[in-house]
Design a protein around this motif. Structure first.
Motif, PDB file in Angstrom:
ATOM      1  N   LYS A 171       0.849  -1.182   0.000  1.00 39.20           N
ATOM      2  CA  LYS A 171       0.000   0.000   0.000  1.00 39.20           C
ATOM      3  C   LYS A 171       0.889   1.238   0.000  1.00 39.20           C
ATOM      4  CE  LYS A 171      -1.730  -1.391   3.899  1.00 39.20           C
ATOM      5  NZ  LYS A 171      -1.181  -2.750   4.046  1.00 39.20           N
ATOM      6  N   ALA A 172       0.520   2.255  -0.761  1.00 34.48           N
ATOM      7  CA  ALA A 172       1.314   3.477  -0.848  1.00 34.48           C
ATOM      8  C   ALA A 172       0.777   4.498   0.148  1.00 34.48           C
ATOM      9  CB  ALA A 172       1.283   4.033  -2.267  1.00 34.48           C
ATOM     10  N   ALA A 173       1.466   4.642   1.277  1.00 35.77           N
ATOM     11  CA  ALA A 173       1.048   5.594   2.301  1.00 35.77           C
ATOM     12  C   ALA A 173       1.398   7.011   1.865  1.00 35.77           C
ATOM     13  CB  ALA A 173       1.724   5.275   3.629  1.00 35.77           C
ATOM     14  N   ILE A 174       0.508   7.941   2.163  1.00 34.34           N
ATOM     15  CA  ILE A 174       0.692   9.340   1.781  1.00 34.34           C
ATOM     16  C   ILE A 174       1.315  10.105   2.941  1.00 34.34           C
ATOM     17  CG2 ILE A 174      -0.526  11.477   1.176  1.00 34.34           C
ATOM     18  CD1 ILE A 174      -2.681   9.686  -0.128  1.00 34.34           C
ATOM     19  N   CYS A 175       2.296  10.928   2.624  1.00 36.51           N
ATOM     20  CA  CYS A 175       2.868  11.855   3.611  1.00 36.51           C
ATOM     21  C   CYS A 175       2.967  13.225   2.953  1.00 36.51           C
ATOM     22  CB  CYS A 175       4.245  11.382   4.072  1.00 36.51           C
ATOM     23  SG  CYS A 175       5.018  12.465   5.310  1.00 36.51           S
ATOM     24  N   THR A 176       2.342  14.210   3.557  1.00 36.20           N
ATOM     25  CA  THR A 176       2.349  15.553   2.990  1.00 36.20           C
ATOM     26  C   THR A 176       3.585  16.330   3.431  1.00 36.20           C
ATOM     27  OG1 THR A 176       1.094  16.410   4.868  1.00 36.20           O
ATOM     28  CG2 THR A 176      -0.169  15.644   2.951  1.00 36.20           C
ATOM     29  N   GLY A 305       1.864   7.469  10.202  1.00 33.44           N
ATOM     30  CA  GLY A 305       1.672   8.664  11.014  1.00 33.44           C
ATOM     31  C   GLY A 305       0.539   8.589  12.007  1.00 33.44           C
ATOM     32  N   GLY A 306      -0.123   7.446  12.140  1.00 29.38           N
ATOM     33  CA  GLY A 306      -1.314   7.366  12.972  1.00 29.38           C
ATOM     34  C   GLY A 306      -1.060   7.238  14.459  1.00 29.38           C
ATOM     35  N   GLY A 365      -7.786   8.717  19.393  1.00 33.94           N
ATOM     36  CA  GLY A 365      -8.009  10.144  19.233  1.00 33.94           C
ATOM     37  C   GLY A 365      -7.683  10.619  17.831  1.00 33.94           C
ATOM     38  N   PRO A 366      -7.788  11.922  17.594  1.00 37.50           N
ATOM     39  CA  PRO A 366      -7.406  12.487  16.294  1.00 37.50           C
ATOM     40  C   PRO A 366      -5.939  12.181  16.006  1.00 37.50           C
ATOM     41  CG  PRO A 366      -8.580  14.105  17.642  1.00 37.50           C
ATOM     42  CD  PRO A 366      -8.272  12.942  18.541  1.00 37.50           C
ATOM     43  N   ASN A 367      -5.630  11.913  14.743  1.00 39.93           N
ATOM     44  CA  ASN A 367      -4.258  11.567  14.400  1.00 39.93           C
ATOM     45  C   ASN A 367      -3.970  12.023  12.976  1.00 39.93           C
ATOM     46  OD1 ASN A 367      -4.588   9.101  12.454  1.00 39.93           O
ATOM     47  ND2 ASN A 367      -5.986   8.696  14.176  1.00 39.93           N
ATOM     48  N   PRO A 368      -2.681  12.131  12.629  1.00 40.07           N
ATOM     49  CA  PRO A 368      -2.315  12.673  11.307  1.00 40.07           C
ATOM     50  C   PRO A 368      -2.239  11.648  10.183  1.00 40.07           C
ATOM     51  CG  PRO A 368      -0.340  12.434  12.631  1.00 40.07           C
ATOM     52  CD  PRO A 368      -1.500  12.007  13.506  1.00 40.07           C
ATOM     53  N   TYR A 400      -7.485   4.426  14.981  1.00 36.76           N
ATOM     54  CA  TYR A 400      -6.395   4.052  14.075  1.00 36.76           C
ATOM     55  C   TYR A 400      -5.757   2.779  14.629  1.00 36.76           C
ATOM     56  CZ  TYR A 400      -1.976   4.023  11.581  1.00 36.76           C
ATOM     57  OH  TYR A 400      -0.911   3.638  10.810  1.00 36.76           O
ATOM     58  N   TRP A 401      -5.855   1.678  13.864  1.00 36.07           N
ATOM     59  CA  TRP A 401      -5.307   0.381  14.270  1.00 36.07           C
ATOM     60  C   TRP A 401      -3.916   0.233  13.657  1.00 36.07           C
ATOM     61  CZ3 TRP A 401      -8.201  -3.438  17.060  1.00 36.07           C
ATOM     62  CH2 TRP A 401      -9.495  -3.044  17.389  1.00 36.07           C
TER      63      TRP A 401
END
Length: 566
Positions: A171-176, A305-306, A365-368, A400-401
């Motif tokens: 899988k191609a994970a995205i990083c901004t 990043g999760g 919780g919220p995560n990037p 996020y698992w």
């Protein structure tokens, strides 16, 4: 603009006019300014090469040469994204990676051209860096300035890096740009990275570890980098001395390979301050610091990043640290999503309730986490709500698992226990391969150890270990059995049923143990295998009659289909 919303493009732009040494490679040194200038030229070229309306993606199929950080920087300046292409992939799988990420330009070098033979890559322009044609193509763009930074958004994709589990296509994970810049700054603050530091990058740059944990903090601090084409245990110290490296990252078993090199009296004569990575193990980390005088800091950050665990000074032995302040991390049972009870330890540090304390790490919780490229099913699986694995996948906004196993003590410190895919179930007891490996790594004759599951003839799994002996050590089955009996924290279900002796541990291109291949071969492999039959205390060679007897038992129980083909 706050530091959390800075872009990598801005960091590259800031190096313009900085004439300090910035990049070391095979005896050559480039200043920071020359790196920025080279990135600007490539960004200008890229603007002309990318077709209008196409996703601004370029594939990079390179060893760790200067062209790699130059193209990362060029992509940042132009608002494009780099897909790190794994050179160990072959044929249709390699083509799939390039086409799936919609790369319109592929940057490679002559040594990797044979990998592309016969591949159909429609619409992909291939640039070969170590050729005259490439130099001629770049010449008209020399003199360009890195002035694109103000127009590039922190939300622009910069990295598409492949992650994979035991099954399925990577899988191609995205990083901004914003996330990578923030990650770099976080590590600068955490480890006190200085502008006069040099980061030694010997892990492959197509992998997130080298870019996020090594290149990004160097860029954020204005520190230099030193590149090694590919990791070399024998060349490690010579490299760090030659370039004055003060920091390096590691993954997988690189530390074991360094410890397996012949010891020298001047091993501690090196400029390194620290190494940062994962899965070195407490025993090897202590041995590394004793021999080389270099502290290894174990960290944890999900590649996507999760979730992240912040290294905490004074953490108990074996612990990574506590959760990062922004995270709401929990260790849960992957089947029920119920939070696992805290770990209970014996006086000597043994984990007494691993069966119930070990679970999957989740961030509630919220995560990037920024998702995967063109893979909504994988996105949903990562972002499931607080439902068990067997339940229906949730949508964005769920937990996020991580896919990683941990346990947590009563003070909130978190301990890594392996990948969820590396869990074994022996006699109805759940075991984590990483914990067994940490115990077996104490064996003085072992240079590297891997633990994985093979099917049990009746139910569940049996423990199998692959051991690469230290040079000249060989394998003594009696001594190994005695060693196991002497380990106070080796549970009754943890002792390996099968022991495979390898001359060198099989690893992936990122120096992680190739567990999928080991599991696939099982106990029917080309290497010698020792085993301990049920009810016996001694190990003996696994011979053909033994294998035939085992296969008959699998057939009788209807479990032969679980075995890999022999």
């Amino acid at each position: 603009m706050g530091s959390m919303r800075r872009t990598v493009a801005e960091l590259v732009q800031e190096r313009w006019g900085d004439h300090r040494p910035g990049l070391w490679f095979e005896g050559r040194v480039l200043s920071h300014h020359r790196v920025a200038a080279g990135a600007a030229a490539r960004a200008a070229l890229l603007a002309d090469l990318l077709p209008p309306g196409a996703a601004p993606h370029i594939g990079v199929l390179l060893d760790n040469t200067p062209e790699y950080p130059l193209w990362l920087s060029a992509a940042a300046l132009s608002g494009a994204a780099v897909a790190g292409i794994n050179p160990t992939r072959r044929g249709p799988e390699l083509a799939r990676d390039i086409l799936h990420t919609e790369c319109r330009v592929l940057v490679t070098e002559r040594t990797h051209l044979p990998l592309l033979d016969g591949l159909e890559l429609p619409g992909v322009r291939v640039l070969v860096t170590d050729t005259e044609a490439y130099e001629e193509l770049l010449t008209p763009y020399e003199g360009a300035k890195p002035d694109a930074a103000p127009s590039v958004s922190a939300d622009a994709r910069l990295l598409l890096y492949f992650t994979s589990g035991s099954t399925g296509a990577p899988k191609a994970a995205i990083c901004t740009q914003g996330r990578l810049a923030a990650a770099g700054r976080s590590l600068v603050d955490q480890f006190g990275v200085r502008p006069d530091d040099t980061h030694y990058i010997c892990m492959p740059m197509f992998h997130g570890n080298a870019v996020i944990a090594d290149w990004a903090p160097a860029l954020a601090a204005g520190a230099g980098i030193a590149l090694r084409r590919r990791f070399s245990a024998s060349g490690f110290l010579a490299d760090v001395r030659a370039c004055g490296a003060t920091y390096f990252t590691y993954v997988g078993r690189a530390v074991q390979y360094l410890l397996a090199t012949p010891a020298r009296g001047d091993d501690r004569d090196n400029p390194l301050r620290m190494g940062f990575g994962t899965e070195a193990g407490a025993v090897d980390a202590a041995a590394f610091e004793e021999r080389f005088g270099v502290r290894l800091v174990e960290g944890y950050g999900s590649s996507e990043g999760g979730a992240a665990i912040q290294w905490t000074p004074g953490a108990p032995a074996g612990a990574i640290g506590r959760a990062a302040p922004r995270d709401d991390l929990a260790v849960v049972d992957p089947q029920t999503a119920a939070e696992c009870p805290p770990a209970v330890f014996a006086e000597d540090g043994r984990l007494l309730n691993g069966d119930e304390a070990i679970g999957e790490l989740v961030n509630r919780g919220p995560n990037p986490f920024e998702g995967y490229w063109r893979n909504p099913a994988a996105d949903a699986d990562r972002r499931r709500r607080g439902s068990p694995r067997s339940g229906e996948a949730g949508s964005g906004g769920g937990w996020y698992w991580t896919g990683d196993l941990f346990y947590r003590d009563t003070d909130g410190f978190l301990y890594f226990a392996g990948r969820a895919d590396d869990r074994l179930r022996v006699d109805s007891e759940n075991l984590a391969a990483a914990m067994i490996e940490n115990i077996l790594a104490r064996h003085e004759g072992a240079a590297a150890v891997a633990v994985y599951a093979v099917p049990d003839p009746v139910a569940g799994d049996q423990v199998m270990a692959a051991i690469a002996p230290r040079e000249g050590a060989g394998f003594d089955p009696s001594a190994f059995a005695e060693f196991l009996l002497a380990q106070p924290d080796l549970g009754t279900k943890m002792a390996p049923r099968f022991v495979r002796i390898v001359t060198r541990m099989p690893v992936t291109a990122t120096n992680k143990i190739h567990r999928v291949g080991l599991r696939r071969e099982g106990f029917r492999c080309a290497d010698p295998v020792w085993w301990r039959p049920p009810g016996e205390s001694a190990y003996r060679r696994l011979r053909e009659p033994d294998i035939e007897g085992l296969l008959a038992e699998y057939r009788a129980r209807g479990r032969e289909k679980l075995l890999p083909a022999g």
